[in-house]
Motif scaffolding. Structure first.
Motif, PDB file in Angstrom:
ATOM      1  N   ASP A 143       0.700   4.126  33.746  1.00  0.00           N
ATOM      2  CA  ASP A 143       1.757   3.456  34.497  1.00  0.00           C
ATOM      3  C   ASP A 143       1.293   3.286  35.939  1.00  0.00           C
ATOM      4  O   ASP A 143       0.399   3.997  36.404  1.00  0.00           O
ATOM      5  N   GLY A 144       1.908   2.330  36.640  1.00  0.00           N
ATOM      6  CA  GLY A 144       1.615   2.130  38.055  1.00  0.00           C
ATOM      7  C   GLY A 144       0.314   1.388  38.312  1.00  0.00           C
ATOM      8  O   GLY A 144      -0.465   1.097  37.404  1.00  0.00           O
ATOM      9  N   CYS A 145       0.082   1.083  39.596  1.00  0.00           N
ATOM     10  CA  CYS A 145      -1.123   0.351  39.984  1.00  0.00           C
ATOM     11  C   CYS A 145      -1.476   0.676  41.427  1.00  0.00           C
ATOM     12  O   CYS A 145      -0.594   0.711  42.296  1.00  0.00           O
ATOM     13  N   ASP A 146      -2.768   0.915  41.684  1.00  0.00           N
ATOM     14  CA  ASP A 146      -3.244   1.225  43.032  1.00  0.00           C
ATOM     15  C   ASP A 146      -3.780  -0.006  43.757  1.00  0.00           C
ATOM     16  O   ASP A 146      -4.113   0.070  44.936  1.00  0.00           O
ATOM     17  N   ASN A 147      -3.902  -1.120  43.047  1.00  0.00           N
ATOM     18  CA  ASN A 147      -4.390  -2.343  43.679  1.00  0.00           C
ATOM     19  C   ASN A 147      -3.282  -2.975  44.518  1.00  0.00           C
ATOM     20  O   ASN A 147      -2.101  -2.715  44.296  1.00  0.00           O
ATOM     21  N   ARG A 148      -3.673  -3.802  45.452  1.00  0.00           N
ATOM     22  CA  ARG A 148      -2.703  -4.537  46.252  1.00  0.00           C
ATOM     23  C   ARG A 148      -3.081  -6.015  46.250  1.00  0.00           C
ATOM     24  O   ARG A 148      -3.469  -6.583  47.269  1.00  0.00           O
ATOM     25  N   CYS A 149      -2.984  -6.629  45.069  1.00  0.00           N
ATOM     26  CA  CYS A 149      -3.235  -8.060  44.971  1.00  0.00           C
ATOM     27  C   CYS A 149      -2.182  -8.770  45.817  1.00  0.00           C
ATOM     28  O   CYS A 149      -1.016  -8.373  45.843  1.00  0.00           O
ATOM     29  N   ALA A 150      -2.591  -9.822  46.491  1.00  0.00           N
ATOM     30  CA  ALA A 150      -1.750 -10.439  47.513  1.00  0.00           C
ATOM     31  C   ALA A 150      -0.422 -10.944  46.973  1.00  0.00           C
ATOM     32  O   ALA A 150       0.576 -10.964  47.692  1.00  0.00           O
ATOM     33  N   TYR A 151      -0.402 -11.355  45.717  1.00  0.00           N
ATOM     34  CA  TYR A 151       0.779 -11.993  45.136  1.00  0.00           C
ATOM     35  C   TYR A 151       1.734 -11.021  44.438  1.00  0.00           C
ATOM     36  O   TYR A 151       2.832 -11.402  44.044  1.00  0.00           O
ATOM     37  N   CYS A 152       1.341  -9.770  44.243  1.00  0.00           N
ATOM     38  CA  CYS A 152       1.995  -8.905  43.251  1.00  0.00           C
ATOM     39  C   CYS A 152       2.949  -7.882  43.867  1.00  0.00           C
ATOM     40  O   CYS A 152       2.574  -7.119  44.761  1.00  0.00           O
ATOM     41  N   ILE A 189       0.629  -0.563  32.788  1.00  0.00           N
ATOM     42  CA  ILE A 189       0.708  -1.541  33.859  1.00  0.00           C
ATOM     43  C   ILE A 189      -0.695  -1.990  34.263  1.00  0.00           C
ATOM     44  O   ILE A 189      -0.924  -3.140  34.599  1.00  0.00           O
ATOM     45  N   HIS A 190      -1.644  -1.063  34.191  1.00  0.00           N
ATOM     46  CA  HIS A 190      -3.052  -1.389  34.501  1.00  0.00           C
ATOM     47  C   HIS A 190      -3.924  -0.360  33.783  1.00  0.00           C
ATOM     48  O   HIS A 190      -4.380   0.617  34.378  1.00  0.00           O
ATOM     49  N   ILE A 191      -4.135  -0.577  32.472  1.00  0.00           N
ATOM     50  CA  ILE A 191      -4.796   0.457  31.671  1.00  0.00           C
ATOM     51  C   ILE A 191      -6.238   0.700  32.087  1.00  0.00           C
ATOM     52  O   ILE A 191      -6.806   1.753  31.786  1.00  0.00           O
ATOM     53  N   GLY A 192      -6.838  -0.253  32.789  1.00  0.00           N
ATOM     54  CA  GLY A 192      -8.204  -0.041  33.265  1.00  0.00           C
ATOM     55  C   GLY A 192      -8.318   1.069  34.286  1.00  0.00           C
ATOM     56  O   GLY A 192      -9.421   1.557  34.561  1.00  0.00           O
ATOM     57  N   LEU A 193      -7.189   1.502  34.855  1.00  0.00           N
ATOM     58  CA  LEU A 193      -7.181   2.609  35.816  1.00  0.00           C
ATOM     59  C   LEU A 193      -7.022   3.964  35.130  1.00  0.00           C
ATOM     60  O   LEU A 193      -6.992   4.993  35.814  1.00  0.00           O
ATOM     61  N   TRP A 194      -6.905   3.975  33.798  1.00  0.00           N
ATOM     62  CA  TRP A 194      -6.787   5.252  33.090  1.00  0.00           C
ATOM     63  C   TRP A 194      -7.993   6.131  33.423  1.00  0.00           C
ATOM     64  O   TRP A 194      -9.127   5.653  33.487  1.00  0.00           O
ATOM     65  N   ILE A 212      -5.891   6.256  12.683  1.00  0.00           N
ATOM     66  CA  ILE A 212      -5.362   4.891  12.716  1.00  0.00           C
ATOM     67  C   ILE A 212      -6.463   3.899  12.344  1.00  0.00           C
ATOM     68  O   ILE A 212      -7.593   4.023  12.824  1.00  0.00           O
ATOM     69  N   PRO A 213      -6.197   2.922  11.476  1.00  0.00           N
ATOM     70  CA  PRO A 213      -7.263   1.978  11.100  1.00  0.00           C
ATOM     71  C   PRO A 213      -7.673   1.011  12.209  1.00  0.00           C
ATOM     72  O   PRO A 213      -8.825   0.596  12.269  1.00  0.00           O
ATOM     73  N   ARG A 214      -6.701   0.633  13.075  1.00  0.00           N
ATOM     74  CA  ARG A 214      -7.003  -0.393  14.080  1.00  0.00           C
ATOM     75  C   ARG A 214      -6.315  -0.053  15.400  1.00  0.00           C
ATOM     76  O   ARG A 214      -5.213   0.479  15.420  1.00  0.00           O
ATOM     77  N   TYR A 215      -7.000  -0.387  16.504  1.00  0.00           N
ATOM     78  CA  TYR A 215      -6.336  -0.342  17.803  1.00  0.00           C
ATOM     79  C   TYR A 215      -6.747  -1.562  18.612  1.00  0.00           C
ATOM     80  O   TYR A 215      -7.787  -2.167  18.400  1.00  0.00           O
ATOM     81  N   ARG A 216      -5.881  -1.904  19.564  1.00  0.00           N
ATOM     82  CA  ARG A 216      -6.055  -3.085  20.390  1.00  0.00           C
ATOM     83  C   ARG A 216      -5.819  -2.685  21.836  1.00  0.00           C
ATOM     84  O   ARG A 216      -5.006  -1.798  22.113  1.00  0.00           O
ATOM     85  N   LEU A 217      -6.504  -3.328  22.771  1.00  0.00           N
ATOM     86  CA  LEU A 217      -6.371  -3.004  24.187  1.00  0.00           C
ATOM     87  C   LEU A 217      -5.467  -4.003  24.892  1.00  0.00           C
ATOM     88  O   LEU A 217      -5.478  -5.198  24.585  1.00  0.00           O
ATOM     89  N   GLY A 218      -4.705  -3.507  25.869  1.00  0.00           N
ATOM     90  CA  GLY A 218      -3.951  -4.383  26.747  1.00  0.00           C
ATOM     91  C   GLY A 218      -4.873  -5.044  27.764  1.00  0.00           C
ATOM     92  O   GLY A 218      -6.099  -5.021  27.637  1.00  0.00           O
ATOM     93  N   SER A 219      -4.282  -5.614  28.787  1.00  0.00           N
ATOM     94  CA  SER A 219      -5.028  -6.397  29.769  1.00  0.00           C
ATOM     95  C   SER A 219      -5.958  -5.533  30.626  1.00  0.00           C
ATOM     96  O   SER A 219      -5.598  -4.433  31.038  1.00  0.00           O
ATOM     97  N   LEU A 220      -7.151  -6.072  30.877  1.00  0.00           N
ATOM     98  CA  LEU A 220      -8.142  -5.411  31.736  1.00  0.00           C
ATOM     99  C   LEU A 220      -8.623  -6.383  32.806  1.00  0.00           C
ATOM    100  O   LEU A 220      -8.717  -7.589  32.570  1.00  0.00           O
ATOM    101  N   ASN A 221      -8.920  -5.856  33.988  1.00  0.00           N
ATOM    102  CA  ASN A 221      -9.578  -6.664  35.007  1.00  0.00           C
ATOM    103  C   ASN A 221     -11.049  -6.851  34.621  1.00  0.00           C
ATOM    104  O   ASN A 221     -11.642  -5.975  33.970  1.00  0.00           O
ATOM    105  N   PRO A 222     -11.676  -7.960  35.031  1.00  0.00           N
ATOM    106  CA  PRO A 222     -13.063  -8.220  34.616  1.00  0.00           C
ATOM    107  C   PRO A 222     -14.035  -7.082  34.920  1.00  0.00           C
ATOM    108  O   PRO A 222     -14.871  -6.742  34.079  1.00  0.00           O
ATOM    109  N   HIS A 223     -13.939  -6.476  36.110  1.00  0.00           N
ATOM    110  CA  HIS A 223     -14.926  -5.446  36.470  1.00  0.00           C
ATOM    111  C   HIS A 223     -14.726  -4.141  35.700  1.00  0.00           C
ATOM    112  O   HIS A 223     -15.561  -3.241  35.771  1.00  0.00           O
ATOM    113  N   GLU A 224     -13.629  -4.038  34.943  1.00  0.00           N
ATOM    114  CA  GLU A 224     -13.378  -2.833  34.140  1.00  0.00           C
ATOM    115  C   GLU A 224     -14.028  -2.924  32.759  1.00  0.00           C
ATOM    116  O   GLU A 224     -14.109  -1.926  32.046  1.00  0.00           O
TER     117      GLU A 224
END
Length: 412
Positions: A143-152, A189-194, A212-224
């Motif tokens: 949960d949460g996010c440490d980034n400060r994207c200008a729009y968010c 909210i930003h799983i790449g920060l896990w 579990i037979p399958r898992y899927r990832l949520g959204s990631l930033n490119p550098h992650e």
């Protein structure tokens, strides 16, 4: 018995939390109803990612109030706007993002307003879902996010990054697997920060310690999405080759104004790398159209780069000013008409990309998780590992079936 109608807006994390809120209310003796008119309480688990979502939330609350329901607003709007929301005559209760899980108790105590400060929150709020009526389930790991994207504005609604420990995640996945689930989607909210920005150790544990037979990832930033991560996912027996890249723009000038710390060239190369490693992976993305200062030339650059990319689908929406963000004070804000037109152009590119992705999959054999029986037609609907929706003449609910993909059975 008090009855409630609950609606969750926005991201998968919010949808997951809404399911838990409903379960907890039912456990406390409330009844969930499917028709607004049958309810005593209307609960809106809100999203504040755009101005449009704020407006939609207010409309929904007004409508529920006009029908005589008590209205409860929770989610990101509640967390960000706080006490001022009670000034609205159509809002009766306001609860924050982590307070939503205590709605039954708060209503019993007639607490009108409870919003804890999440900016200083250190611990991940561990909540579990017991519903076993579906085939795929989301599991919130961060949960949460440490980034400060200008729009968010979302960091102000969710606080700083915090995450569940791996043992909790592994135990939850195994619990779901034992209940019959075939796939879990790791959300946040930003799983790449896990794990302080390294999700790879967690994925290794999921591979080794879960059934579990399958898992899927949520959204990631490119550098992650590192080479080490891709090396591992290539060999995984559980990972579904479905990537969602949070790109936001395909123009370096715009990315810099957005405070996004990568270049278009970097993520285009990264997309090429992913495509070379996996067989027909699904590559989704987010693009904001008409960010402040985006010139016609900048937008043309974005269009050209998106066209030459190997993305499968593009989720786009017009830029929306969020009060309290860096971008609010930037110059060059564009008229709504221009932003809508640019979003429309990107949506057309997305449609063309997805059509091409479908065509490339025709004739391939894919594993399909059968999720639903379409009662009206007597057929079944399922999802492939690479995120295509398929219709089948026969099958069995919640089973995995090998299917040859065709123009007739792919739904798009």
């Amino acid at each position: 018995m008090k009855k409630f109608f609950l609606k969750s807006m926005g991201c998968k994390s919010n949808q997951f939390e809404g399911q838990i809120v409903a379960e907890k209310l039912v456990d406390a003796g409330y009844k969930e109803v499917k028709k607004l008119e049958d309810a005593d309480f209307y609960i809106l688990n809100s999203c504040s990612v755009t101005h449009k979502s704020d407006n939609e939330a207010m409309y929904l609350l007004r409508h529920a109030h006009s029908l005589g329901l008590k209205t409860i607003l929770t989610g990101c709007i509640a967390q960000i706007e706080k006490e001022k929301l009670l000034e609205e005559p159509f809002i009766d209760y306001v609860y924050g993002n982590e307070d939503k899980f205590e709605i039954a108790r708060l209503l019993k105590e007639d607490e009108k307003f409870v919003v804890r400060d999440l900016m200083g929150a250190e611990k991940f709020c561990k909540v579990t879902l017991n519903d076993t009526t579906k085939t795929r389930i989301s599991l919130k790991i961060q949960d949460g996010c440490d980034n400060r994207c200008a729009y968010c504005i979302i960091p102000y609604g969710r606080g700083k990054s915090r995450w569940a420990e791996s043992d909790f995640i592994v135990n939850e996945i195994n619990r779901y697997s034992e209940a019959g689930y075939k796939e879990v989607v790791l959300t946040g909210i930003h799983i790449g920060l896990w794990g302080e920005g390294n999700i790879l150790p967690l994925l290794k544990e999921i591979e080794e310690r879960t059934s579990i037979p399958r898992y899927r990832l949520g959204s990631l930033n490119p550098h992650e999405i590192t080479p080490e991560l891709l090396d591992f996912l290539q060999t995984s027996e559980k990972f579904c080759p479905h990537f969602h890249l949070s790109l936001q723009s395909a123009c370096n000038k715009t990315l810099k104004r957005m405070n996004r710390h990568y270049t278009v060239e970097y993520y285009l190369d990264q997309i090429e790398d992913i495509v070379s490693r996996f067989e027909k992976p699904f590559l989704g993305s987010d693009i904001i159209a008409g960010f402040c200062g985006e010139t016609e030339e900048d937008f043309t650059t974005t269009v050209e780069n998106l066209k030459r990319s190997k993305l499968s689908q593009i989720h786009t929406f017009p830029y929306s000013i969020r009060k309290g963000t860096i971008a609010e004070k930037l110059d060059g804000h564009l008229p709504d008409k221009v932003k809508e037109e640019r979003a429309g152009i990107i949506k057309q590119i997305s449609a063309e990309k997805f059509n091409l992705f479908v065509q490339e999959n025709i004739g391939r054999e894919e594993e399909v998780l059968i999720e639903k029986r379409l009662s009206k037609r007597g057929k079944y609907k399922g999802v492939t590992r690479n995120y295509l929706t398929v219709e089948l003449d026969e099958g069995e609910f919640n089973s995995l079936k090998k299917v040859v993909l065709s123009k007739e059975n792919i739904l798009w």
